[in-house]
Design a protein around this motif. Structure first.
Motif, PDB file in Angstrom:
ATOM      1  N   GLN A   1      73.100  -5.042  49.780  1.00  0.00           N
ATOM      2  CA  GLN A   1      74.183  -4.416  49.033  1.00  0.00           C
ATOM      3  C   GLN A   1      75.409  -5.325  48.978  1.00  0.00           C
ATOM      4  O   GLN A   1      76.023  -5.509  47.912  1.00  0.00           O
ATOM      5  CB  GLN A   1      74.546  -3.077  49.681  1.00  0.00           C
TER       6      GLN A   1
ATOM      7  N   VAL B   1      73.305  -4.555  38.644  1.00  0.00           N
ATOM      8  CA  VAL B   1      73.072  -3.276  39.320  1.00  0.00           C
ATOM      9  C   VAL B   1      73.722  -2.137  38.539  1.00  0.00           C
ATOM     10  O   VAL B   1      73.149  -1.051  38.393  1.00  0.00           O
ATOM     11  CB  VAL B   1      73.595  -3.313  40.769  1.00  0.00           C
TER      12      VAL B   1
ATOM     13  N   ALA C   1      73.183   1.822  54.295  1.00  0.00           N
ATOM     14  CA  ALA C   1      74.027   1.172  53.297  1.00  0.00           C
ATOM     15  C   ALA C   1      75.487   1.575  53.522  1.00  0.00           C
ATOM     16  O   ALA C   1      75.789   2.443  54.343  1.00  0.00           O
ATOM     17  CB  ALA C   1      73.565   1.547  51.890  1.00  0.00           C
TER      18      ALA C   1
ATOM     19  N   LEU D   1      69.210  -1.427  45.123  1.00  0.00           N
ATOM     20  CA  LEU D   1      69.597  -2.486  46.054  1.00  0.00           C
ATOM     21  C   LEU D   1      68.477  -3.472  46.363  1.00  0.00           C
ATOM     22  O   LEU D   1      68.744  -4.603  46.767  1.00  0.00           O
ATOM     23  CB  LEU D   1      70.115  -1.878  47.365  1.00  0.00           C
ATOM     24  N   THR D   2      67.235  -3.059  46.202  1.00  0.00           N
ATOM     25  CA  THR D   2      66.131  -3.957  46.546  1.00  0.00           C
ATOM     26  C   THR D   2      65.117  -4.117  45.427  1.00  0.00           C
ATOM     27  O   THR D   2      64.297  -5.033  45.469  1.00  0.00           O
ATOM     28  CB  THR D   2      65.380  -3.463  47.798  1.00  0.00           C
TER      29      THR D   2
END
Length: 311
Positions: free
Chosen positions: A99, A112, A197, A269-270
């Motif tokens: 993040q 994002v 996160a 995030l991934t």
């Protein structure tokens, strides 16, 4: 409490709202006691605990909440104030590193943000849109949602107006919208901290301690919060906060919002749906190294000469 015994974030209760009671602990359960008696909920099943007016919490209850990785949010008549959250269910900082890396680079941050808007506009190609265009699309989408719900329910709509310091001064639909949004913030915050996160590192919202919470909650606002608020206003319920909380809870369970929150956060995030590592032995302590990236922890790196100087 062992990490292995905790329920996964997506398997937990969306949120539990309590008011005018004393919250304590009975073994592995959170108890709430008032004049009518005592109810209990397994601590490991809590996602977010919303504490309304008149609540008192014991030290032992907060200890269990922290052990279980749940989020605690104090809720007042004038809105929500976030004070504390428990320990994350994640046993590594991998998601937080991802993040931080994404939000620190303008290109990846925009990428994002586009993924977030892509979740809201599944039938549109937003891959080349600038942030100004995306914000415009979102604003138009929310206004259309307000107008559509006004037509559906017959509730007049004059715009989003509310006073943070005087909740009751707003009309009924705006009060209901504030109540519904609070519920979304609670469940979004719970999912974010449970995964390890940061609530503060947002991609669309910025410079607020809950920027990422607002980012995630906005994914579901038009789907859940707006219809629920207009339904409440159409019914003219006297206890608007109570009605909205109960309805939002039922709808979030039916639509599996907590599970979707977890999946969406990982996707953003991934790019995949990796599981949160809940085994403390699977993520051994490592040390940062400028040349190698990381080296094993729990190892003595003292050279023979340095060791000799200590003798």
């Amino acid at each position: 409490m062992a990490a292995q015994s905790l329920a996964r974030a997506q398997d937990r209760l969306t949120f539990l709202y309590l008011e005018r009671c004393t919250i304590s602990r009975d073994s592995g359960a959170i108890t709430a006691t008032d004049a009518n008696g005592t109810v209990s909920v397994p601590g490991a099943m809590l996602g977010a605990l919303l504490l309304g007016p008149g609540t008192r919490v014991t030290h032992r209850a907060m200890q269990l909440i922290a052990e279980c990785g749940a989020t605690v949010v104090w809720v007042g008549e004038a809105g929500v104030r976030y004070y504390a959250h428990g320990r994350s269910l994640a046993r590594s900082s991998d998601l937080l590193y991802a993040q931080a890396a994404l939000v620190s680079n303008p290109r990846s941050r925009v990428a994002v943000a586009r993924k977030m808007y892509g979740l809201r506009f599944p039938d549109e190609d937003v891959s080349r849109m600038k942030m100004e265009q995306l914000r415009g699309r979102e604003g138009a989408r929310v206004r259309r949602a307000y107008r559509a719900e006004s037509r559906r329910t017959g509730v007049p709509w004059g715009g989003r107006r509310y006073d943070r310091e005087d909740f009751s001064s707003a009309d009924l639909v705006n009060q209901a919208l504030s109540a519904a949004t609070i519920c979304l913030y609670g469940i979004s915050h719970a999912a974010i901290v449970a995964l390890g996160a940061s609530p503060a590192l947002g991609f669309i919202h910025h410079r607020d301690e809950r920027s990422f919470v607002y980012d995630i909650a906005d994914l579901y606002k038009a789907e859940l919060a707006i219809p629920t608020a207009f339904d409440a206003a159409a019914l003219g319920v006297s206890d608007v906060m109570g009605y909205v909380r109960r309805t939002m809870r039922d709808r979030m369970v039916h639509e599996r919002i907590l599970e979707r929150c977890v999946a969406d956060i990982r996707y953003l995030l991934t790019g995949d749906a990796i599981e949160v590592d809940e085994d403390p032995d699977a993520s051994p302590l490592v040390l940062w190294d400028a040349q190698h990236g990381e080296v094993a922890g729990g190892v003595s790196y003292v050279s023979r000469d340095e060791d000799g100087d200590d003798r």
